[in-house]
Scaffold this motif. Structure first.
Motif, PDB file in Angstrom:
ATOM      1  N   GLY A 191      -1.718  22.510   6.024  1.00 23.70           N
ATOM      2  CA  GLY A 191      -0.339  21.414   6.355  1.00 23.70           C
ATOM      3  C   GLY A 191      -0.658  19.664   5.309  1.00 23.70           C
ATOM      4  N   ILE A 192      -2.021  20.132   4.917  1.00 24.68           N
ATOM      5  CA  ILE A 192      -2.610  19.143   4.624  1.00 24.68           C
ATOM      6  C   ILE A 192      -2.558  18.838   2.374  1.00 24.68           C
ATOM      7  N   GLY A 193      -2.107  18.024   2.604  1.00 21.23           N
ATOM      8  CA  GLY A 193      -1.730  17.480   1.099  1.00 21.23           C
ATOM      9  C   GLY A 193      -3.133  16.935   0.241  1.00 21.23           C
ATOM     10  N   VAL A 194      -2.997  17.021  -1.290  1.00 24.08           N
ATOM     11  CA  VAL A 194      -4.171  16.827  -1.866  1.00 24.08           C
ATOM     12  C   VAL A 194      -3.722  16.394  -3.142  1.00 24.08           C
ATOM     13  N   THR A 195      -3.904  15.233  -3.415  1.00 21.93           N
ATOM     14  CA  THR A 195      -3.687  14.338  -4.371  1.00 21.93           C
ATOM     15  C   THR A 195      -4.835  13.835  -5.410  1.00 21.93           C
ATOM     16  N   ALA A 196      -4.784  13.335  -6.761  1.00 20.51           N
ATOM     17  CA  ALA A 196      -5.983  12.841  -7.491  1.00 20.51           C
ATOM     18  C   ALA A 196      -4.706  12.018  -8.364  1.00 20.51           C
ATOM     19  N   ILE A 197      -5.410  10.855  -7.985  1.00 18.09           N
ATOM     20  CA  ILE A 197      -4.974   9.727  -8.622  1.00 18.09           C
ATOM     21  C   ILE A 197      -5.666   9.947 -10.417  1.00 18.09           C
ATOM     22  N   CYS A 198      -4.968   8.910 -11.252  1.00 13.96           N
ATOM     23  CA  CYS A 198      -5.864   9.082 -12.599  1.00 13.96           C
ATOM     24  C   CYS A 198      -5.158   7.599 -13.089  1.00 13.96           C
ATOM     25  N   PRO A 199      -5.787   6.718 -12.523  1.00 14.22           N
ATOM     26  CA  PRO A 199      -5.801   5.843 -13.142  1.00 14.22           C
ATOM     27  C   PRO A 199      -6.652   5.861 -15.115  1.00 14.22           C
ATOM     28  N   GLY A 200      -5.904   4.470 -15.618  1.00 11.66           N
ATOM     29  CA  GLY A 200      -6.664   4.781 -16.885  1.00 11.66           C
ATOM     30  C   GLY A 200      -6.989   3.572 -17.243  1.00 11.66           C
ATOM     31  N   LEU A 201      -6.983   2.454 -17.811  1.00  8.51           N
ATOM     32  CA  LEU A 201      -7.835   1.136 -17.649  1.00  8.51           C
ATOM     33  C   LEU A 201      -6.659   0.509 -17.106  1.00  8.51           C
ATOM     34  N   VAL A 202      -7.418   0.204 -16.003  1.00  7.10           N
ATOM     35  CA  VAL A 202      -7.050  -1.183 -14.975  1.00  7.10           C
ATOM     36  C   VAL A 202      -8.302  -2.450 -14.453  1.00  7.10           C
ATOM     37  N   ASN A 203      -7.913  -3.123 -13.919  1.00  6.13           N
ATOM     38  CA  ASN A 203      -8.674  -3.968 -14.446  1.00  6.13           C
ATOM     39  C   ASN A 203      -9.693  -4.318 -13.730  1.00  6.13           C
ATOM     40  N   THR A 204     -10.517  -4.078 -13.101  1.00  7.37           N
ATOM     41  CA  THR A 204     -11.383  -3.964 -11.872  1.00  7.37           C
ATOM     42  C   THR A 204     -12.887  -4.519 -12.260  1.00  7.37           C
ATOM     43  N   ASN A 205     -13.651  -4.213 -11.046  1.00  9.31           N
ATOM     44  CA  ASN A 205     -15.434  -5.134 -12.105  1.00  9.31           C
ATOM     45  C   ASN A 205     -16.281  -3.624 -12.301  1.00  9.31           C
ATOM     46  N   ILE A 206     -15.320  -2.658 -11.961  1.00  5.33           N
ATOM     47  CA  ILE A 206     -16.149  -1.599 -12.133  1.00  5.33           C
ATOM     48  C   ILE A 206     -16.968  -1.785 -13.890  1.00  5.33           C
ATOM     49  N   THR A 207     -16.031  -2.191 -15.061  1.00  2.15           N
ATOM     50  CA  THR A 207     -15.977  -2.538 -16.148  1.00  2.15           C
ATOM     51  C   THR A 207     -18.001  -3.324 -16.314  1.00  2.15           C
ATOM     52  N   SER A 208     -18.107  -4.069 -15.391  1.00  2.00           N
ATOM     53  CA  SER A 208     -19.049  -5.340 -15.598  1.00  2.00           C
ATOM     54  C   SER A 208     -20.348  -4.740 -14.484  1.00  2.00           C
ATOM     55  N   THR A 209     -20.160  -3.525 -13.662  1.00  3.05           N
ATOM     56  CA  THR A 209     -21.358  -3.213 -13.170  1.00  3.05           C
ATOM     57  C   THR A 209     -21.477  -1.828 -13.947  1.00  3.05           C
ATOM     58  N   ALA A 210     -21.132  -0.870 -14.746  1.00  2.10           N
ATOM     59  CA  ALA A 210     -21.240   0.240 -15.141  1.00  2.10           C
ATOM     60  C   ALA A 210     -22.705   0.200 -16.370  1.00  2.10           C
ATOM     61  N   ARG A 211     -23.288   0.808 -16.525  1.00  2.00           N
ATOM     62  CA  ARG A 211     -24.193   1.418 -16.944  1.00  2.00           C
ATOM     63  C   ARG A 211     -24.457   2.031 -18.257  1.00  2.00           C
ATOM     64  N   HIS A 212     -25.312   1.529 -19.567  1.00  2.36           N
ATOM     65  CA  HIS A 212     -24.903   2.411 -20.386  1.00  2.36           C
ATOM     66  C   HIS A 212     -26.130   2.740 -20.730  1.00  2.36           C
ATOM     67  N   ALA A 213     -26.048   3.888 -21.748  1.00  2.00           N
ATOM     68  CA  ALA A 213     -27.307   4.286 -21.607  1.00  2.00           C
ATOM     69  C   ALA A 213     -27.881   4.286 -23.082  1.00  2.00           C
ATOM     70  N   GLY A 214     -29.208   4.724 -22.724  1.00  4.95           N
ATOM     71  CA  GLY A 214     -29.829   4.029 -24.113  1.00  4.95           C
ATOM     72  C   GLY A 214     -30.409   2.981 -24.741  1.00  4.95           C
ATOM     73  N   VAL A 215     -29.797   1.867 -24.135  1.00  2.00           N
ATOM     74  CA  VAL A 215     -29.191   0.221 -24.312  1.00  2.00           C
ATOM     75  C   VAL A 215     -30.848  -0.435 -23.005  1.00  2.00           C
ATOM     76  N   ASP A 216     -31.238  -1.987 -24.049  1.00  2.00           N
ATOM     77  CA  ASP A 216     -31.948  -2.065 -23.661  1.00  2.00           C
ATOM     78  C   ASP A 216     -31.132  -3.121 -22.405  1.00  2.00           C
TER      79      ASP A 216
END
Length: 585
Positions: free
Chosen positions: A490-515
């Motif tokens: 009786g336990i449901g499971v849902t995967a939520i799949c956002p796209g481009l959402v205005n949150t702070n993840i973009t300003s904290t995401a790391r970028h590999a291979g750059v200084d």
């Protein structure tokens, strides 16, 4: 079983002695708990200890149950009139100068409806919380209305409740119920409760079960037929009433309460996705609702401030835990559940941010809210969190695994350490949450729901996000596998799949291979682009609640996520070609 820290007294009334237990400060409002059949006062033990820090809590064994003595003879000794005498005697003993807040379950609720509707108890009851037990008078009028105008719908309701009441007919037979309870039924009852009602194993029910059940058969024999044949016409509640209806109750139809406002004009309704024995399976939620209702009445309101957000009828009072709740989608989701009247546990590795989310959640409507500081990638920390939540707040009804970090850059520039950091949070954090809290849901046996935040990147490949996309694709598949496994629980499971959402993840995401300087430039550019897109996290939160209500497997949220999901199913080759396009840096 003795209630921890309880004070006992004996109240003599009508030729019987009632065993009464008290917890908490007697100077605080009195909450009086009345048990049902075939129980004793210990059915309330888990609820009582949760209320005792705020109220004066009183429990008593109904005559002939637990440690209270039985009337002699038994026939005629369990009428509602005599049960009312008992209640008034207990109320006068434990709270002589103030009305009590009455709470009843099963037959405790049936007899409490009598208390709250008869004139001689008027002024002694401040409020009444009813669960899994209707007024026999209201039930009698309900039957009569359907007999007088037997539409197909009404006949169906009568037949449905008649089927659920099969045990009532058996309890009216002479001698047989007593023999069954003192024989095989009494021995197997704990296993029946555990298997079919999912009542946790332990020291309940108590050793007095067989005599409680045998004596309690007279509750039915002395009252059911007389009241259903000649229900009182003046059975109006003289105190505010809170009705808690378990939606999975095997013995009572929800339709019994369709016209309850006629009899209880000061009515607050709650529903609970649970079975009949909610004092044992959902003590945390009941304690929360009872406490809220009592506090509201004591404060001069007839009913608690009701949640006004979408789906308040579904999530009101439920315990919801959200990881990554310190900002973005997690914070918006916490607020959405708070507006629906849920109890919220806001989890984030930033303790101050989690505390702000919890504080605001209380302000916008949460029944209660707490903050916990945890790094979801730390397995031991998550184990401690799960143990603490279960002990202090109860078993989680809804789990939202939302915590995540971003990482951009080509595969060849992504180091092993980069991969570990992303997978530890985005995948292992979800695994820890599902394993620990999902196990608690399954062991409780009352269902629940798990939401895992994946991403449109889970089904939309791109050369710019190999590590992030891989972690989210794994979360999506994990969700699908769990959904298949946990459905039978009786336990449901849902995967939520956002796209481009205005949150702070973009300003904290790391970028590999750059200084560092180039990384800061790319973070700033990504944040600006997402800001221009300006899809708010609140819309994702709405999708999460809607996905749970509809028990959806996969929920693409933004238009681009829905488009990519559609292409992944019907034109995957197009997505693969798009994945080769090098994004602007």
């Amino acid at each position: 079983m003795t209630l921890r820290g309880a004070r006992e007294r004996w109240v003599r009334t009508g030729g019987v002695e009632l065993c009464v237990a008290e917890l908490g400060d007697p100077d605080r409002p009195t909450v009086l708990l009345v048990h049902g059949y075939p129980d004793s006062k210990e059915v309330w033990s888990e609820v009582a200890v949760r209320l005792a820090d705020r109220f004066h809590v009183v429990l008593y064994d109904v005559r002939g149950h637990g440690r209270s003595t039985a009337p002699q003879p038994l026939r005629g000794g369990f009428t509602l009139e005599k049960l009312t005498d008992d209640f008034l005697a207990v109320a006068d003993a434990v709270s002589p100068d103030r009305p009590v807040h009455l709470v009843g379950h099963d037959w405790g609720s049936v007899q409490s409806w009598e208390f709250v509707t008869v004139k001689r108890a008027e002024g002694r009851i401040a409020s009444f919380t009813s669960m899994s037990g209707p007024s026999l008078d209201h039930f009698g009028h309900w039957i009569q209305r359907r007999m007088k105008r037997p539409t197909p719908r009404r006949v169906g309701q009568l037949l449905g409740q008649g089927a659920k009441s099969w045990y009532v007919y058996l309890l009216h037979t002479p001698v047989l119920p007593e023999l069954a309870w003192r024989g095989p039924l009494g021995r197997t009852w704990p296993r029946i409760l555990s298997r079919f009602e999912k009542v946790p194993a332990g020291n309940y029910p108590t050793s007095s079960l067989t005599s409680d059940a045998a004596h309690g058969a007279w509750l039915y024999r002395d009252n059911v037929r007389p009241r259903l044949r000649r229900p009182r016409a003046d059975a109006y509640a003289h105190a505010p009433v809170q009705l808690i209806t378990p939606l999975g109750d095997a013995f009572l139809s929800e339709r019994l309460y369709d016209e309850l406002e006629l009899w209880a004009p000061q009515l607050t309704r709650r529903t609970l996705p649970a079975k009949h024995w909610v004092p044992r399976t959902r003590p945390d939620q009941l304690a929360s609702w009872v406490g809220e209702f009592v506090t509201s009445v004591e404060g001069g309101r007839q009913e608690p401030v009701s949640a006004t957000g979408p789906h308040a009828d579904r999530f009101g009072g439920q315990l919801v835990l959200i990881t990554g709740a310190g900002s973005g989608i997690g914070r918006a989701t916490a607020y959405a559940f708070a507006e629906a009247g849920a109890r919220v546990v806001a989890v984030d590795r930033d303790g101050e941010a989690a505390a702000r989310t919890a504080e605001m959640s209380r302000l916008v409507g949460a029944t209660d809210a707490w903050a916990e500081t945890v790094d979801v990638s730390d397995e031991q920390a998550m184990e401690k969190l799960a143990a603490k939540v279960a002990t202090e707040y109860g078993v989680v009804d809804v789990l939202v695994n939302n915590a995540g970090i971003g990482l951009a850059g080509s595969f060849l520039d992504t180091t092993s350490d980069d991969w570990r950091k992303v997978l530890d949070v985005n995948l292992w954090g979800v695994i820890h949450g599902c394993r620990l809290f999902g196990k608690q849901m399954a062991e409780r046996g009352q269902g629940g729901h798990i939401v895992n935040t994946a991403s449109a990147a889970a089904f939309q490949p791109t050369r710019a996000l190999p590590a992030y996309s891989t972690s989210k694709a794994a979360v999506l598949m994990l969700s699908e596998c769990l959904r298949a496994e946990l459905a039978e629980q009786g336990i449901g499971v849902t995967a939520i799949c956002p796209g481009l959402v205005n949150t702070n993840i973009t300003s904290t995401a790391r970028h590999a291979g750059v200084d560092a300087a180039e990384e800061a430039r790319r973070q700033k550019k990504s944040a600006r682009l997402y800001g221009m897109r300006n899809y708010p996290p609140e819309k994702v939160a709405e999708a999460i609640l809607r996905g749970i209500v509809n028990n959806e497997a996969v929920v693409p949220v933004t238009p681009e996520a829905r488009g990519a999901h559609l292409l992944s199913r019907f034109a995957p080759g197009m997505l693969r070609r798009l994945a080769r396009v090098k994004p602007p840096m």
